[in-house]
Design an enzyme around this catalytic site. Structure first.
Site, PDB file in Angstrom:
ATOM      1  N   CYS A 140     -75.300 -18.034 -19.797  1.00  0.00           N
ATOM      2  CA  CYS A 140     -75.367 -19.341 -20.337  1.00  0.00           C
ATOM      3  C   CYS A 140     -76.343 -20.261 -19.488  1.00  0.00           C
ATOM      4  O   CYS A 140     -76.096 -20.225 -18.270  1.00  0.00           O
ATOM      5  CB  CYS A 140     -74.027 -20.227 -20.374  1.00  0.00           C
ATOM      6  SG  CYS A 140     -74.079 -22.012 -20.779  1.00  0.00           S
TER       7      CYS A 140
ATOM      8  N   VAL B  32     -68.492 -23.350 -22.375  1.00  0.00           N
ATOM      9  CA  VAL B  32     -68.737 -23.381 -20.912  1.00  0.00           C
ATOM     10  C   VAL B  32     -70.276 -24.199 -20.830  1.00  0.00           C
ATOM     11  O   VAL B  32     -71.062 -24.280 -21.603  1.00  0.00           O
ATOM     12  CB  VAL B  32     -69.109 -22.009 -20.394  1.00  0.00           C
ATOM     13  CG1 VAL B  32     -67.774 -21.387 -20.504  1.00  0.00           C
ATOM     14  CG2 VAL B  32     -69.962 -20.956 -21.051  1.00  0.00           C
TER      15      VAL B  32
ATOM     16  N   SER C  88     -72.731 -29.783 -18.881  1.00  0.00           N
ATOM     17  CA  SER C  88     -73.445 -29.578 -17.685  1.00  0.00           C
ATOM     18  C   SER C  88     -74.039 -30.699 -16.864  1.00  0.00           C
ATOM     19  O   SER C  88     -74.085 -30.746 -15.644  1.00  0.00           O
ATOM     20  CB  SER C  88     -74.393 -28.538 -17.973  1.00  0.00           C
ATOM     21  OG  SER C  88     -75.569 -28.893 -19.055  1.00  0.00           O
TER      22      SER C  88
HETATM   23  N1  LIG Z   1     -74.126 -29.605 -23.929  1.00  0.00           N
HETATM   24  C1  LIG Z   1     -73.373 -28.307 -23.573  1.00  0.00           C
HETATM   25  C2  LIG Z   1     -73.612 -27.190 -24.064  1.00  0.00           C
HETATM   26  C3  LIG Z   1     -73.020 -26.016 -23.265  1.00  0.00           C
HETATM   27  C4  LIG Z   1     -73.062 -24.776 -24.531  1.00  0.00           C
HETATM   28  O1  LIG Z   1     -73.623 -24.785 -25.584  1.00  0.00           O
HETATM   29  N2  LIG Z   1     -72.505 -23.524 -23.973  1.00  0.00           N
HETATM   30  C5  LIG Z   1     -72.566 -22.646 -24.711  1.00  0.00           C
HETATM   31  C6  LIG Z   1     -72.881 -21.323 -24.081  1.00  0.00           C
HETATM   32  S1  LIG Z   1     -74.536 -21.188 -23.484  1.00  0.00           S
HETATM   33  C7  LIG Z   1     -71.062 -22.325 -25.404  1.00  0.00           C
HETATM   34  O2  LIG Z   1     -69.985 -22.256 -24.688  1.00  0.00           O
HETATM   35  N3  LIG Z   1     -71.050 -21.873 -26.471  1.00  0.00           N
HETATM   36  C8  LIG Z   1     -69.523 -21.606 -27.314  1.00  0.00           C
HETATM   37  C9  LIG Z   1     -69.479 -22.259 -28.429  1.00  0.00           C
HETATM   38  O3  LIG Z   1     -70.446 -22.780 -29.079  1.00  0.00           O
HETATM   39  O4  LIG Z   1     -68.422 -21.730 -29.136  1.00  0.00           O
HETATM   40  C10 LIG Z   1     -73.601 -28.700 -21.960  1.00  0.00           C
HETATM   41  O5  LIG Z   1     -74.594 -28.994 -21.503  1.00  0.00           O
HETATM   42  O6  LIG Z   1     -72.715 -28.059 -21.172  1.00  0.00           O
END
Ligand SMILES: N[C@@H](CCC(=O)N[C@@H](CS)C(=O)NCC(=O)O)C(=O)O
Length: 232
Positions: free
Chosen positions: A11, A51, A64
């Site tokens: 990620c 995450v 994040s």
């Molecule tokens: N806006 C979020 C984006 C986080 C994100 O999209 N994480 C992805 C992995 S890279 C995730 O956990 N996806 C799981 C899902 O969408 O079910 C941040 O900046 O923390």
């Protein structure tokens, strides 16, 4: 109390937080989960089921950009500039980088060449804007590393991998300052230590699982038969 970073090895958003922690030499624990099969405890505490999470005692911090603001405020050696306008400017470009990070994701999943090229055009147009906004070298603001740097490094790492497979994604002639910035970031210790050592191999495997247009440039012999398409 050591913070605990809840992570998925690939990620880019988690990696932003790991870079900030590494750069500030904060002691932290990291726990990797499988996003294709997330554990129950994670689903219970993650409001968006995503995450990164940063666990500080009983508190769950998510998103994040917010996690990195917390890390910056909680530990010595401020990464955000002290000047109010410059700090706002940095936050704007971090927000802008979120869109670019999603473009890199779309480059990895688009199946048709035409769709891939449309995403790439859009990303390169965004890069035209960033090229004009870079304030110096070797980092975005000049000599001092900032949260803008930690936000873009994971994107640059993935674009580097994509560009090795299919040249034309990173364009040194069109974006000389971005490419010099990328080089500075990818050689930085905090960036190198922010991901697992096998990140490139895992990313290639992920591209293969995603079966987008870009996956045709991977070594088919190595990955074998195409399986059901998977995002994670
Ligand atoms: N806006 C979020 C984006 C986080 C994100 O999209 N994480 C992805 C992995 S890279 C995730 O956990 N996806 C799981 C899902 O969408 O079910 C941040 O900046 O923390």
């Amino acid at each position: 109390m050591k913070p605990r970073l809840i992570s998925f090895k690939l990620c880019p958003f988690v990696q932003r937080a790991a870079i900030a922690l590494q750069y500030k030499t904060v002691e932290y624990d990291i726990e990797y989960i499988d996003l294709a099969n997330p554990p129950e405890w994670f689903l219970k505490i993650s409001p968006l089921k995503k995450v990164p999470l940063l666990l500080v005692g009983d508190h769950v911090i998510f998103e994040s950009t917010v996690i990195n603001e917390y890390i910056d405020e909680a530990y010595p050696n401020k990464l955000h500039p002290s000047d109010l306008i410059l700090r706002a400017h940095n936050r704007s470009w971090i927000e802008f980088g979120n869109g670019c990070t999603w473009s890199a994701f779309h480059l990895s999943v688009k199946e048709k060449e035409e769709d891939f090229n449309n995403v790439l055009d859009d990303l390169l147009n965004k890069f035209d804007q960033i090229e004009k906004a870079i304030g110096g070298a070797p980092f975005f603001n000049g000599s001092k590393f900032s949260l803008v740097d930690s936000s873009y490094a994971p994107l640059f790492q993935r674009l580097e991998y994509l560009n090795e497979l299919r040249p034309g994604i990173l364009d040194k002639k069109r974006h000389p300052r971005i490419n010099a910035w990328k080089e500075s970031l990818l050689t930085l210790n905090a960036v190198q230590r922010s991901a697992v050592p096998e990140i490139k191999e895992l990313y290639h495997e992920l591209l293969w699982k995603r079966q987008g247009y870009i996956s045709q440039f991977l070594d088919e012999e190595k990955y074998g038969k195409k399986s059901a398409k998977r995002i994670y």
